[in-house]
Design a protein around this motif. Structure first.
Motif, PDB file in Angstrom:
ATOM      1  N   ALA A   1     111.003  92.131  90.332  1.00  0.00           N
ATOM      2  CA  ALA A   1     111.953  92.568  89.310  1.00  0.00           C
ATOM      3  C   ALA A   1     113.203  91.718  89.421  1.00  0.00           C
ATOM      4  O   ALA A   1     113.581  91.281  90.523  1.00  0.00           O
ATOM      5  CB  ALA A   1     112.308  94.037  89.490  1.00  0.00           C
ATOM      6  N   VAL A   2     113.845  91.490  88.291  1.00  0.00           N
ATOM      7  CA  VAL A   2     115.063  90.671  88.230  1.00  0.00           C
ATOM      8  C   VAL A   2     116.136  91.443  87.490  1.00  0.00           C
ATOM      9  O   VAL A   2     115.860  92.127  86.497  1.00  0.00           O
ATOM     10  CB  VAL A   2     114.771  89.327  87.518  1.00  0.00           C
ATOM     11  CG1 VAL A   2     116.062  88.643  87.089  1.00  0.00           C
ATOM     12  CG2 VAL A   2     113.973  88.415  88.419  1.00  0.00           C
TER      13      VAL A   2
ATOM     14  N   VAL B   1     122.693  86.918  89.649  1.00  0.00           N
ATOM     15  CA  VAL B   1     121.296  87.269  89.414  1.00  0.00           C
ATOM     16  C   VAL B   1     120.597  87.533  90.739  1.00  0.00           C
ATOM     17  O   VAL B   1     120.730  86.753  91.688  1.00  0.00           O
ATOM     18  CB  VAL B   1     120.566  86.145  88.637  1.00  0.00           C
ATOM     19  CG1 VAL B   1     119.077  86.459  88.497  1.00  0.00           C
ATOM     20  CG2 VAL B   1     121.196  85.963  87.266  1.00  0.00           C
ATOM     21  N   PHE B   2     119.838  88.624  90.772  1.00  0.00           N
ATOM     22  CA  PHE B   2     119.088  89.023  91.959  1.00  0.00           C
ATOM     23  C   PHE B   2     117.628  89.249  91.578  1.00  0.00           C
ATOM     24  O   PHE B   2     117.311  89.619  90.446  1.00  0.00           O
ATOM     25  CB  PHE B   2     119.636  90.324  92.546  1.00  0.00           C
ATOM     26  CG  PHE B   2     121.047  90.235  93.059  1.00  0.00           C
ATOM     27  CD1 PHE B   2     121.297  90.040  94.410  1.00  0.00           C
ATOM     28  CD2 PHE B   2     122.116  90.350  92.188  1.00  0.00           C
ATOM     29  CE1 PHE B   2     122.598  89.964  94.884  1.00  0.00           C
ATOM     30  CE2 PHE B   2     123.420  90.277  92.656  1.00  0.00           C
ATOM     31  CZ  PHE B   2     123.668  90.079  94.011  1.00  0.00           C
ATOM     32  N   TYR B   3     116.752  89.054  92.569  1.00  0.00           N
ATOM     33  CA  TYR B   3     115.364  89.480  92.403  1.00  0.00           C
ATOM     34  C   TYR B   3     114.969  90.318  93.607  1.00  0.00           C
ATOM     35  O   TYR B   3     115.561  90.218  94.685  1.00  0.00           O
ATOM     36  CB  TYR B   3     114.423  88.287  92.221  1.00  0.00           C
ATOM     37  CG  TYR B   3     114.100  87.522  93.487  1.00  0.00           C
ATOM     38  CD1 TYR B   3     112.974  87.834  94.257  1.00  0.00           C
ATOM     39  CD2 TYR B   3     114.903  86.465  93.912  1.00  0.00           C
ATOM     40  CE1 TYR B   3     112.677  87.131  95.415  1.00  0.00           C
ATOM     41  CE2 TYR B   3     114.622  85.754  95.060  1.00  0.00           C
ATOM     42  CZ  TYR B   3     113.498  86.094  95.815  1.00  0.00           C
ATOM     43  OH  TYR B   3     113.215  85.405  96.969  1.00  0.00           O
ATOM     44  N   VAL B   4     113.971  91.165  93.415  1.00  0.00           N
ATOM     45  CA  VAL B   4     113.477  92.003  94.499  1.00  0.00           C
ATOM     46  C   VAL B   4     111.971  92.091  94.384  1.00  0.00           C
ATOM     47  O   VAL B   4     111.413  92.197  93.281  1.00  0.00           O
ATOM     48  CB  VAL B   4     114.124  93.412  94.457  1.00  0.00           C
ATOM     49  CG1 VAL B   4     113.823  94.138  93.153  1.00  0.00           C
ATOM     50  CG2 VAL B   4     113.698  94.251  95.653  1.00  0.00           C
TER      51      VAL B   4
ATOM     52  N   VAL C   1     123.891  85.631  82.121  1.00  0.00           N
ATOM     53  CA  VAL C   1     123.711  86.756  81.202  1.00  0.00           C
ATOM     54  C   VAL C   1     122.226  86.908  80.878  1.00  0.00           C
ATOM     55  O   VAL C   1     121.534  85.912  80.664  1.00  0.00           O
ATOM     56  CB  VAL C   1     124.515  86.541  79.899  1.00  0.00           C
ATOM     57  CG1 VAL C   1     124.268  87.670  78.913  1.00  0.00           C
ATOM     58  CG2 VAL C   1     126.001  86.412  80.203  1.00  0.00           C
ATOM     59  N   ASP C   2     121.748  88.153  80.856  1.00  0.00           N
ATOM     60  CA  ASP C   2     120.408  88.515  80.397  1.00  0.00           C
ATOM     61  C   ASP C   2     119.306  87.746  81.115  1.00  0.00           C
ATOM     62  O   ASP C   2     118.457  87.113  80.476  1.00  0.00           O
ATOM     63  CB  ASP C   2     120.302  88.299  78.881  1.00  0.00           C
ATOM     64  CG  ASP C   2     119.076  88.979  78.283  1.00  0.00           C
ATOM     65  OD1 ASP C   2     118.576  89.943  78.893  1.00  0.00           O
ATOM     66  OD2 ASP C   2     118.622  88.539  77.207  1.00  0.00           O
ATOM     67  N   PRO C   3     119.225  87.809  82.450  1.00  0.00           N
ATOM     68  CA  PRO C   3     118.127  87.123  83.149  1.00  0.00           C
ATOM     69  C   PRO C   3     116.791  87.813  82.871  1.00  0.00           C
ATOM     70  O   PRO C   3     116.703  89.040  82.859  1.00  0.00           O
ATOM     71  CB  PRO C   3     118.524  87.251  84.619  1.00  0.00           C
ATOM     72  CG  PRO C   3     119.344  88.502  84.678  1.00  0.00           C
ATOM     73  CD  PRO C   3     120.101  88.541  83.375  1.00  0.00           C
TER      74      PRO C   3
ATOM     75  N   VAL D   1     112.999  82.386  86.499  1.00  0.00           N
ATOM     76  CA  VAL D   1     113.895  83.276  85.762  1.00  0.00           C
ATOM     77  C   VAL D   1     114.655  82.439  84.749  1.00  0.00           C
ATOM     78  O   VAL D   1     115.261  81.421  85.098  1.00  0.00           O
ATOM     79  CB  VAL D   1     114.893  83.993  86.706  1.00  0.00           C
ATOM     80  CG1 VAL D   1     115.875  84.836  85.899  1.00  0.00           C
ATOM     81  CG2 VAL D   1     114.148  84.858  87.707  1.00  0.00           C
ATOM     82  N   ALA D   2     114.629  82.865  83.490  1.00  0.00           N
ATOM     83  CA  ALA D   2     115.445  82.245  82.452  1.00  0.00           C
ATOM     84  C   ALA D   2     116.674  83.112  82.225  1.00  0.00           C
ATOM     85  O   ALA D   2     116.611  84.345  82.358  1.00  0.00           O
ATOM     86  CB  ALA D   2     114.650  82.084  81.159  1.00  0.00           C
ATOM     87  N   TYR D   3     117.794  82.488  81.866  1.00  0.00           N
ATOM     88  CA  TYR D   3     119.029  83.233  81.632  1.00  0.00           C
ATOM     89  C   TYR D   3     119.942  82.400  80.744  1.00  0.00           C
ATOM     90  O   TYR D   3     119.657  81.229  80.440  1.00  0.00           O
ATOM     91  CB  TYR D   3     119.708  83.597  82.957  1.00  0.00           C
ATOM     92  CG  TYR D   3     120.232  82.416  83.748  1.00  0.00           C
ATOM     93  CD1 TYR D   3     121.574  82.042  83.681  1.00  0.00           C
ATOM     94  CD2 TYR D   3     119.388  81.682  84.590  1.00  0.00           C
ATOM     95  CE1 TYR D   3     122.066  80.979  84.416  1.00  0.00           C
ATOM     96  CE2 TYR D   3     119.858  80.615  85.321  1.00  0.00           C
ATOM     97  CZ  TYR D   3     121.199  80.255  85.232  1.00  0.00           C
ATOM     98  OH  TYR D   3     121.685  79.185  85.958  1.00  0.00           O
TER      99      TYR D   3
END
Length: 729
Positions: free
Chosen positions: A101-102, A109-112, A131-133, A142-144
């Motif tokens: 999840a991002v 920006v974080f992911y887990v 913004v909006d990852p 990940v796009a943002y």
């Protein structure tokens, strides 16, 4: 704690309610957002295991150093459009396999990881602010958006200098890529501006050019040292942003370094005829290749077309057209596609009759359902929401199996209080249904996890707890019926202490009264604030007249070219019907209050029907529809250049000289939806006409107050104003 304070601090008792569910492909696991308690604005990301009922925290924004006071302007705008006043993690995305999840916190920006034992969130070294990852389908990138450019970053750190790379960036002044413009987000429900293809090889990206859009300025007199904020606002009859669509390849870091940045490939359609871009998504074609699908709408909103595009060739074809001589409603959840490739759509046959859910050319919803949305498509199963005809205050779910040819209402799980209908919402994946239920029989929200939802072996695996606060207000005392010849959905709320035969009570009408919102609902939570007002000594009356959803298309479209007369007439009709039914209403003392469209309706009521309404509080009211945005206003009133009389008939400025009742105007000074100019111009017109009135400007407040102190005191000031002006003889 007083109810006004409690309601303000709990954001109307929404903090602590689980929301934004994602379900794993096998239906075994669920993620969701929720605070740790009913006043915890630092929303956490949680993980639920259906087999064991175990709930764990995946990410706590407090531990990650979230700073909600320093959000990027683009993120503040997104949250304003979403009416999101919470903090912490307010949105997130997961990959297709449900392994990661991002999310974003304060532009970081974080992911887990969602599998394995190491579930600690990790920060990605993105360009700040982000913004909006959105995570790729494979979970590897990940796009943002950063400063109007779309970027992508690899999650795995291979030490590559191009790990974070620009895909497309602004090519002219006032151009952004990957962000939704104001009317798309505010009126069409499209909050995003880029979409991963199913194979993760490309992105569809919107390009927004606002150079021709009105440039307004929103300033806060409370902060004179700050420059007014420029706002590109497309008011009715003026230029919209130029919104286009392109496909951008997402190369690996190695290919990016070797070949450079790929050029975006434009997707072309007749934007002169169909300038609005309400939805964009992907599906997989019969050959297994990704196909881009999008809808485009005419400016007068009488035509909505569905297109498919081959991202490799750019070939675009129109696959469906929906037409309506009044307007075509944009329906949530469509278009979508079943696993067998059949198109899921909501429309009206030949532009007439009620809306139906279609799979291909086959209608799967019956004529006994007012269709509201397609909720989920799970394989060849379609979950949709609607109301049983004749029961607009209820919302139910129907589950259709397109292979079996069946469609049936979704029943509540065993052990749940069936009650008398209520509001049901959900999400379906892997034949696991996350089902939320609100009812008049209990306070708050219950959330059930139901496995094998479409089979006879259906079983409830557990309930995800809500930790929302219990309201400090008596149980709502509500009577609901269909009022008058037009059968207007109406509710009367009386004080808990009132007894039949006692002196009649002053009436407080509390409508929204306009499109896309209902207040007469079969859920206790809808009546908490009205019950508190009733406890102050009012008989509170709520009516959902013509223009509101839940009844039928003809009912909704009755406000076409007139946003004033039908909605006001139905408030009066509901009041008259209530007075005939109940002898506890003192119709010589009738107040009305509302916000946004409800604020417009409150001001309209005392200006045009002072014989019925004796005092009004109008919050953030639209006063002159020529000042409101294109997509909303023109849907109902057309272009102001062509419909001068229509706009004049719905505007309140010319009525200023008629005011003979007490009127309080309340408005946030930095409102970028209904700008403060509405109230300012009304006040100027009232002053020029010599009509006394009250203006309450809210410093630092946008379209609705988020600060608990402001929200609490605003309720108290309204009550004082109404009590003072409805004392009677």
């Amino acid at each position: 704690m007083s109810f006004p304070r409690q309601q303000a601090r709990t954001q109307r008792f929404t903090i602590g309610v689980p929301r934004l569910f994602q379900v794993s492909p096998d239906g075994e696991r669920v993620t969701f957002l929720r605070g740790r308690h009913g006043m915890d604005k630092a929303t956490c990301l949680w993980h639920y295991r259906a087999e064991t009922g175990e709930v764990t925290v995946l990410a706590d924004p407090t531990a990650l150093g979230a700073d909600d006071e320093n959000l990027p302007p683009e993120e503040r705008a997104r949250r304003e459009r979403m009416r999101e006043h919470g903090g912490g993690i307010v949105s997130y995305t997961v990959d297709d396999a449900f392994t990661r999840a991002v999310f974003t916190l304060s532009g970081r920006v974080f992911y887990v990881d969602l599998v394995g034992d190491d579930a600690a969130p990790r920060e990605l070294p993105v360009a700040h602010p982000a913004v909006d990852p959105r995570i790729s389908p494979a979970g590897d990138r990940v796009a943002y958006v950063h400063k109007g450019a779309v970027r992508v970053i690899d999650i795995a750190d291979a030490g590559d200098e191009d790990r974070d790379r620009v895909l497309v960036e602004p090519d002219a002044e006032h151009v952004t890529w990957g962000l939704a413009d104001l009317v798309s987000a505010e009126e069409m429900g499209r909050m995003r501006g880029f979409w991963w293809s199913p194979d993760g090889a490309t992105l569809a990206v919107s390009r927004v050019d606002e150079s021709e859009v009105n440039r307004w300025f929103v300033g806060d007199p409370d902060r004179p040292e700050r420059e007014p904020r420029p706002l590109r606002y497309p008011a009715a009859g003026t230029a919209n942003p130029d919104v286009r669509l392109a496909v951008v390849a997402v190369p690996s870091a190695t290919a990016y370094r070797r070949d450079g940045r790929p050029a975006p490939a434009p997707i072309e359609w007749d934007r002169e005829e169909l300038p609005y871009l309400p939805t964009v998504d992907w599906t997989t074609g019969p050959d297994g290749d990704p196909t881009l699908v999008f809808t485009a709408q005419s400016r007068d909103q009488t035509t909505l077309a569905l297109f498919s595009a081959d991202p490799a060739t750019g070939l675009v074809s129109r696959t469906r057209t929906e037409s309506d001589g009044v307007w075509v409603e944009l329906m949530p959840g469509v278009p979508d596609f079943t696993a067998s490739g059949r198109q899921v759509w909501i429309g009206r046959e030949n532009g007439t009759g009620e809306r139906r859910v279609y799979v291909g050319d086959e209608a799967i919803s019956g004529d006994d359902v007012y269709v509201r949305a397609v909720v989920s498509v799970d394989g060849d199963r379609v979950l949709f929401a609607g109301s049983p005809v004749g029961r607009p205050g209820d919302q139910s779910l129907w589950l259709a199996d397109t292979r079996q040819g069946t469609c049936a209402p979704v029943e509540l799980p065993e052990g749940a209080d069936e009650g008398h209908g209520g509001l049901r919402s959900g999400r379906l994946r892997g034949d696991t249904l996350v089902l939320q239920h609100r009812s008049m029989d209990f306070t708050g929200v219950r959330t059930f996890v139901v496995r094998n939802a479409s089979t006879e072996t259906r079983r409830t695996h557990g309930e995800i707890e809500s930790v929302a606060e219990t309201p400090e207000v008596p149980e709502p005392r509500v009577r609901t019926w269909l009022a008058g010849e037009r059968e207007i959905p109406t509710s009367l709320i009386l004080p808990s202490w009132y007894r039949d035969g006692e002196a009649p009570l002053p009436v407080l009408m509390a409508p929204y009264g306009g499109p896309h919102a209902q207040r007469v609902l079969n859920a206790r939570g809808a009546y908490l604030s009205p019950q508190w007002f009733a406890e102050q000594g009012f008989a509170v009356l709520i009516a959902d007249g013509r223009g509101t959803p839940g009844v039928g298309v003809e009912w909704e479209q009755a406000v076409h070219q007139d946003l004033a007369e039908p909605v006001l007439a139905d408030q009066v009709a509901a009041l008259e019907d209530a007075a005939r039914r109940f002898d506890c209403l003192d119709t010589t003392r009738v107040g009305i209050h509302g916000w946004s469209f409800g604020g417009y309706l409150a001001a309209l009521a005392v200006l045009r029907r002072p014989d019925v309404f004796h005092a009004a509080v109008a919050g953030a009211p639209v006063i002159d529809w020529a000042l409101y945005d294109t997509h909303y206003t023109e849907r109902y009133l057309g272009l102001p250049q062509e419909q001068e009389e229509v706009y004049a008939g719905s505007s309140l400025l010319a009525d200023a000289g008629k005011l003979e009742r007490p009127l309080m105007l309340v408005h946030g000074l930095v409102d970028d939806n209904v700008v403060f100019a509405h109230t300012q111009r009304m006040s100027e017109a009232l002053l020029a006409a010599g009509r006394p009135h009250t203006v309450l400007p809210l410093a630092g407040v946008t379209h609705s107050p988020a600060d608990p102190v402001t929200a609490e005191n605003l309720l108290l000031l309204q009550v004082d104003f109404l009590k003072e002006n409805l004392k009677g003889d």
